[in-house]
Structures are given as C-alpha cells and as structure tokens.
Design a protein around this motif. Structure first.
Motif, PDB file in Angstrom:
ATOM      1  N   VAL A   1       0.869  -1.169   0.000  1.00 46.89           N
ATOM      2  CA  VAL A   1       0.000   0.000   0.000  1.00 46.89           C
ATOM      3  C   VAL A   1       0.908   1.221   0.000  1.00 46.89           C
ATOM      4  CG1 VAL A   1      -0.175  -0.045   2.530  1.00 46.89           C
ATOM      5  CG2 VAL A   1      -1.871   1.215   1.193  1.00 46.89           C
ATOM      6  N   ILE A   2       0.580   2.196  -0.833  1.00 44.09           N
ATOM      7  CA  ILE A   2       1.393   3.397  -0.974  1.00 44.09           C
ATOM      8  C   ILE A   2       0.742   4.531  -0.175  1.00 44.09           C
ATOM      9  CG2 ILE A   2       2.424   5.023  -2.601  1.00 44.09           C
ATOM     10  CD1 ILE A   2       2.143   2.852  -4.755  1.00 44.09           C
ATOM     11  N   ASP A   3       1.481   5.048   0.789  1.00 43.93           N
ATOM     12  CA  ASP A   3       0.941   6.114   1.638  1.00 43.93           C
ATOM     13  C   ASP A   3       0.592   7.325   0.777  1.00 43.93           C
ATOM     14  OD1 ASP A   3       1.266   8.655   3.448  1.00 43.93           O
ATOM     15  OD2 ASP A   3       0.996   6.972   4.825  1.00 43.93           O
ATOM     16  N   PRO A   4      -0.641   7.825   0.865  1.00 42.64           N
ATOM     17  CA  PRO A   4      -1.059   8.931  -0.001  1.00 42.64           C
ATOM     18  C   PRO A   4      -0.354  10.251   0.302  1.00 42.64           C
ATOM     19  CG  PRO A   4      -2.751   8.437   1.637  1.00 42.64           C
ATOM     20  CD  PRO A   4      -1.726   7.359   1.744  1.00 42.64           C
ATOM     21  N   VAL A   5       0.252  10.386   1.471  1.00 44.31           N
ATOM     22  CA  VAL A   5       0.919  11.630   1.851  1.00 44.31           C
ATOM     23  C   VAL A   5       2.420  11.562   1.590  1.00 44.31           C
ATOM     24  CG1 VAL A   5       1.407  13.231   3.739  1.00 44.31           C
ATOM     25  CG2 VAL A   5      -0.839  12.123   3.590  1.00 44.31           C
ATOM     26  N   THR A   6       3.059  10.510   2.110  1.00 44.61           N
ATOM     27  CA  THR A   6       4.519  10.406   2.029  1.00 44.61           C
ATOM     28  C   THR A   6       5.000   9.630   0.807  1.00 44.61           C
ATOM     29  OG1 THR A   6       4.625   8.354   3.328  1.00 44.61           O
ATOM     30  CG2 THR A   6       4.608  10.456   4.536  1.00 44.61           C
ATOM     31  N   GLY A   7       4.106   8.818   0.207  1.00 46.80           N
ATOM     32  CA  GLY A   7       4.515   7.971  -0.908  1.00 46.80           C
ATOM     33  C   GLY A   7       5.285   6.735  -0.471  1.00 46.80           C
ATOM     34  N   GLU A   8       5.346   6.495   0.831  1.00 45.40           N
ATOM     35  CA  GLU A   8       6.075   5.345   1.370  1.00 45.40           C
ATOM     36  C   GLU A   8       5.355   4.036   1.040  1.00 45.40           C
ATOM     37  OE1 GLU A   8       7.616   3.594   5.718  1.00 45.40           O
ATOM     38  OE2 GLU A   8       6.439   5.453   5.579  1.00 45.40           O
ATOM     39  N   TYR A   9       6.145   3.023   0.693  1.00 49.05           N
ATOM     40  CA  TYR A   9       5.598   1.694   0.415  1.00 49.05           C
ATOM     41  C   TYR A   9       5.551   0.892   1.715  1.00 49.05           C
ATOM     42  CZ  TYR A   9       5.876   2.244  -4.664  1.00 49.05           C
ATOM     43  OH  TYR A   9       5.692   2.659  -5.958  1.00 49.05           O
ATOM     44  N   GLU A  10       4.389   0.360   2.038  1.00 52.61           N
ATOM     45  CA  GLU A  10       4.231  -0.504   3.205  1.00 52.61           C
ATOM     46  C   GLU A  10       3.705  -1.848   2.713  1.00 52.61           C
ATOM     47  OE1 GLU A  10       1.955   1.348   6.303  1.00 52.61           O
ATOM     48  OE2 GLU A  10       2.811   3.332   5.899  1.00 52.61           O
ATOM     49  N   TYR A  11       4.528  -2.892   2.882  1.00 56.39           N
ATOM     50  CA  TYR A  11       4.184  -4.198   2.327  1.00 56.39           C
ATOM     51  C   TYR A  11       3.260  -4.967   3.259  1.00 56.39           C
ATOM     52  CZ  TYR A  11       7.420  -3.406  -1.441  1.00 56.39           C
ATOM     53  OH  TYR A  11       8.038  -2.887  -2.555  1.00 56.39           O
ATOM     54  N   LEU A  12       2.190  -5.515   2.675  1.00 57.28           N
ATOM     55  CA  LEU A  12       1.198  -6.259   3.429  1.00 57.28           C
ATOM     56  C   LEU A  12       1.684  -7.690   3.659  1.00 57.28           C
ATOM     57  CD1 LEU A  12      -0.366  -3.830   2.135  1.00 57.28           C
ATOM     58  CD2 LEU A  12      -2.385  -5.303   2.117  1.00 57.28           C
ATOM     59  N   LEU A  13       1.282  -8.259   4.786  1.00 56.97           N
ATOM     60  CA  LEU A  13       1.609  -9.644   5.084  1.00 56.97           C
ATOM     61  C   LEU A  13       0.584 -10.557   4.426  1.00 56.97           C
ATOM     62  CD1 LEU A  13       2.544  -9.371   8.886  1.00 56.97           C
ATOM     63  CD2 LEU A  13       4.075  -9.440   6.909  1.00 56.97           C
ATOM     64  N   ASN A  14       1.071 -11.592   3.772  1.00 54.92           N
ATOM     65  CA  ASN A  14       0.204 -12.536   3.062  1.00 54.92           C
ATOM     66  C   ASN A  14      -0.254 -13.634   4.015  1.00 54.92           C
ATOM     67  OD1 ASN A  14      -1.136 -14.055   1.199  1.00 54.92           O
ATOM     68  ND2 ASN A  14       0.632 -14.509  -0.084  1.00 54.92           N
ATOM     69  N   LYS A  15      -1.548 -13.706   4.241  1.00 57.23           N
ATOM     70  CA  LYS A  15      -2.132 -14.712   5.136  1.00 57.23           C
ATOM     71  C   LYS A  15      -3.229 -15.468   4.393  1.00 57.23           C
ATOM     72  CE  LYS A  15       0.280 -13.532   8.811  1.00 57.23           C
ATOM     73  NZ  LYS A  15       1.218 -14.456   9.486  1.00 57.23           N
ATOM     74  N   ASP A  16      -3.973 -16.291   5.128  1.00 54.37           N
ATOM     75  CA  ASP A  16      -5.123 -16.942   4.508  1.00 54.37           C
ATOM     76  C   ASP A  16      -6.410 -16.262   4.972  1.00 54.37           C
ATOM     77  OD1 ASP A  16      -5.775 -17.990   7.045  1.00 54.37           O
ATOM     78  OD2 ASP A  16      -4.677 -19.838   6.668  1.00 54.37           O
ATOM     79  N   VAL A  17      -7.517 -16.641   4.348  1.00 53.94           N
ATOM     80  CA  VAL A  17      -8.797 -15.978   4.637  1.00 53.94           C
ATOM     81  C   VAL A  17      -9.190 -16.160   6.099  1.00 53.94           C
ATOM     82  CG1 VAL A  17     -11.240 -15.927   4.083  1.00 53.94           C
ATOM     83  CG2 VAL A  17      -9.579 -16.174   2.248  1.00 53.94           C
ATOM     84  N   ASN A  18      -8.926 -17.346   6.651  1.00 56.19           N
ATOM     85  CA  ASN A  18      -9.287 -17.592   8.043  1.00 56.19           C
ATOM     86  C   ASN A  18      -8.608 -16.597   8.984  1.00 56.19           C
ATOM     87  OD1 ASN A  18     -10.770 -19.779   7.197  1.00 56.19           O
ATOM     88  ND2 ASN A  18      -9.192 -21.284   7.664  1.00 56.19           N
ATOM     89  N   PHE A  19      -7.336 -16.306   8.695  1.00 58.88           N
ATOM     90  CA  PHE A  19      -6.610 -15.346   9.528  1.00 58.88           C
ATOM     91  C   PHE A  19      -7.246 -13.963   9.420  1.00 58.88           C
ATOM     92  CE2 PHE A  19      -3.518 -12.032  10.197  1.00 58.88           C
ATOM     93  CZ  PHE A  19      -2.834 -12.429  11.332  1.00 58.88           C
ATOM     94  N   ILE A  20      -7.568 -13.547   8.190  1.00 58.10           N
ATOM     95  CA  ILE A  20      -8.159 -12.218   8.000  1.00 58.10           C
ATOM     96  C   ILE A  20      -9.481 -12.114   8.748  1.00 58.10           C
ATOM     97  CG2 ILE A  20      -9.046 -10.577   6.306  1.00 58.10           C
ATOM     98  CD1 ILE A  20      -6.053 -10.920   6.089  1.00 58.10           C
ATOM     99  N   ARG A  21     -10.309 -13.152   8.658  1.00 51.11           N
ATOM    100  CA  ARG A  21     -11.609 -13.121   9.331  1.00 51.11           C
ATOM    101  C   ARG A  21     -11.451 -13.091  10.849  1.00 51.11           C
ATOM    102  NH1 ARG A  21     -15.018 -11.572   5.317  1.00 51.11           N
ATOM    103  NH2 ARG A  21     -15.492 -13.216   3.810  1.00 51.11           N
ATOM    104  N   GLU A  22     -10.432 -13.808  11.339  1.00 54.28           N
ATOM    105  CA  GLU A  22     -10.221 -13.876  12.789  1.00 54.28           C
ATOM    106  C   GLU A  22      -9.598 -12.592  13.313  1.00 54.28           C
ATOM    107  OE1 GLU A  22     -10.326 -15.655  16.574  1.00 54.28           O
ATOM    108  OE2 GLU A  22     -11.166 -16.394  14.684  1.00 54.28           O
TER     109      GLU A  22
END
Length: 220
Positions: free
Chosen positions: A82-103
C-alpha cells in the motif's frame, strides 16, 4: 526457437506429422501439436519461478471495500504494497489466509490502512482491515505469458528452448503411446534442462535478493 521451428522439431524428433484425428474430427494436426506445447509451457511456469515471468501493476483499494481484483493473467503472488497517499512510502502487506483475516479483523465496518491480505478466490484478494480511504496499491506477481503458439516467439523459446522442446516431446510421445525407453530418454533430457533453468531462475538471479521465505535454489 520460434513456433515454426518448434513444431518442425517435434515432427522430426518423433517422426510423426500427427495427421488429423479420425476419432475426433475437430482435433487437427495443428491442434495436437499446439496442445503438446501449451501443456509443456504450463508445466514449466508452475514449476519454476522465473524473474522474467514477474510483473507489477498498480491499482486502487477503495474506501469501505475490503476486496481487490486479481489480474487476469495472474499465476502466483510475490508482494502487495500500500502506498501512503501523503509520504509515498511503500508498506508491504503480510500474506495470510482468509481464516486469519476473518479472525484478526472480524468486523468489516472497523476500517484502517490495510496491513494484511489473502486470496479470497481466484478473482479477488481480501484486505485486512477494511480500507478507511482510497489507497494506491502495487502488486508484484508471477503471470502466464502469451504462449509461443499465439505469439510466435517466447522467452522460453528464445532463451531455454531445450526445456520447451523436450517438454513438448514428452507430451507428444505420451500421446503417441510411445516406447518406455524413448520416453525415459526424453524425460532425462527434460529434467537436465529444468535443473539448469531452475539454477538460473531460482539461484543465480536471486543471489542479491533479501526476501524470506522466497524460493532460493542453491547454485552449484
């Protein structure tokens, strides 16, 4: 090796012109050979992570929409930022499974800057938490390149035609119900070529990459 050279080589090696099928009138000689080639390409692309088969695209996550569309030529994930709309910094998301996201993010109405993602299905990612604003996203992924059948040339054909040729011969000779020792010879040549390609794609091209648990093949 281009498409014409590859088809001629398949016919020459197998000593077979692959006439139109009598049992299936719509399975022409060209259809047969194209199928062998496509199956060989599919095997290679799903076995080795080649740097040349990676691309990146940018898109937008929208406010209160926790889903993000997967590219149509997607094969597997490499990274999502995700690219910060103010600073332009890249922040990388952690790849998980759907169960983790829901929990971890059980309430879709609770929003924020996404920090995790998962494959929801073949057509979409799910983000966590739900975006609280419109964010520009950058996805790096492995993709299915155009087949040499359609494009006439390909990276494999230009740089590692031995893999493409012997992979196609394996498919062709299996279709012919050929002799086991000949198939074994083709398999040996194919395996040897795949080892060299694997050393390039997952060894030599990754010696300077700092990423864990990225596939890393030991270079001998």
């Amino acid at each position: 090796m281009n498409y014409t050279q590859l088809t001629n080589a398949i016919k020459s090696y197998t000593e077979n012109s692959f006439p139109d099928s009598v049992a299936a009138s719509d399975f022409t000689s060209t259809d047969q050979i194209d199928t062998f080639i496509r199956q060989a390409e599919q095997r290679v692309y799903n076995t080795i992570q080649l740097l040349e088969l990676r691309k990146n695209v940018t898109g937008n996550a929208t406010t209160n929409n926790k889903y993000l569309t997967v590219p149509s030529d997607w094969l597997s994930n490499f990274s999502l930022a995700v690219i910060d709309p103010v600073t332009g910094e890249y922040e990388y998301l952690l790849n998980k499974d759907v169960n983790f996201i829901r929990e971890a993010f059980p309430f879709p109405a609770v929003s924020g800057k996404p920090t995790h993602y998962a494959m929801f299905d073949q057509n979409s990612y799910i983000l966590g938490p739900t975006p609280d604003a419109d964010y520009e996203m950058e996805l790096h992924y492995f993709y299915y390149p155009p087949s040499i059948v359609d494009a006439g040339t390909s990276w494999l054909g230009d740089n590692f035609d031995s893999v493409l040729l012997y992979g196609s011969l394996l498919e062709a000779y299996t279709y012919m119900k050929g002799e086991a020792d000949v198939i074994g010879g083709y398999q040996k040549r194919y395996d040897d070529a795949m080892v060299m390609l694997k050393q390039l794609g997952e060894g030599k091209n990754r010696q300077d990459m700092y990423r864990n648990p990225q596939v890393r093949y030991e270079v001998r």
